[in-house]
Scaffold this active site. Structure first.
Site: not given
Length: 283
Positions: A156-157, A131, A223, A69, A134, A19, A90
């Protein structure tokens, strides 16, 4: 105001859904800035060549989306603090002398959307950032600059969450924010703001964390936007949180890029309202 039409674009793969051209066209129309903004589908191994070719065509700057990115940060010759912390960019500004300046406006975008559009203060609040990839790395610095009381990075890690926290330890100390890292389960705390920076919604997983992280009246923010955010938003609503997708972040990060390039702040809230209407009408 600039007196010539300047060329900008967004680069990614895939890119047809973007967009950004619509958003920047509205910014240009509303500010009187004469610019042309394109989409560029870039081969997965061809990012640097694509940027150089775009600059040779007279391109003045480009937005960069997945999966480039990290490549954008590496290609640039000048880096903002946000890029140095996130390791990703970005927004590229292409200079006539060949320099490439990199910035990351994702964090500015989410902060503006939460505080200005959703009217939720971040200062003094407890924030859970889900999270450590990135997306999360790009927003953590600006979130900390808002001086929340506490930020927990859950991933998770655990080692990746640890690394991201360590990279931002100096900012956290400067802002007086308690910054911690955690595995996804269990998280023995609740939060005012819960931000999903993972792709869990795309997998139909709803949320990668338990509903106990949601404090009464919490803002649950994905996000992503549109269908990609729906599972997480449905989970949040089912547990009495205020759900919000990342469409406002998309518009606000674009506004920050536009301001970097043109020196003019566009009316992001107006364009966000218009874009929501466009999407609701199926356009």
């Amino acid at each position: 105001m600039n007196t010539s039409n300047d060329l900008y674009c967004v680069m990614g793969n895939p890119i047809a859904h973007s967009r950004s051209p619509w958003i920047h066209a509205r910014f240009a129309a509303l500010t009187g800035e004469p610019l042309h903004y394109e989409r560029e589908l870039v081969a997965l191994d061809g990012f640097a060549d694509a940027v150089r070719a775009f600059a040779a065509r007279g391109g003045r700057g480009c937005n960069v989306t997945v999966p480039f990115k990290l490549d954008a940060a590496q290609l640039a010759t000048e880096h903002s603090e946000r890029v140095r912390l996130a390791g990703a960019a970005n927004t590229l500004t292409l200079h006539a002398d060949g320099r490439i300046s990199a910035d990351n406006t994702d964090g500015l975008g989410i902060v503006a959307d939460i505080t200005r559009n959703a009217h939720v203060p971040i200062a003094g609040r407890d924030v859970l950032l889900i999270g450590a990839g990135g997306a999360a790395a790009g927003v953590l610095g600006p979130l900390l600059r808002e001086r929340p009381r506490r930020v927990v990075i859950a991933n998770r890690t655990l080692a990746k969450a640890d690394h991201l926290a360590q990279a931002h330890a100096a900012i956290a100390a400067e802002t007086g924010t308690a910054l911690h890292s955690s595995a996804l389960q269990p998280i023995d705390a609740d939060f005012d703001i819960v931000i999903n920076g993972t792709a869990s919604s795309l997998a139909g997983a709803g949320s990668p964390v338990a509903s106990s992280v949601l404090r009464k009246g919490a803002l649950a923010y994905d996000m992503m936007y549109g269908a990609a955010a729906q599972e997480f938003m449905d989970w949040a609503t089912a547990h009495h949180a205020t759900a919000r997708d990342g469409l406002g972040m998309l518009v606000e990060q674009a506004a920050a890029s536009f301001e970097i390039w043109r020196g003019v702040r566009p009316p992001a809230a107006q364009v966000l309202a218009e874009l929501r209407s466009e999407l609701a009408a199926g356009r």
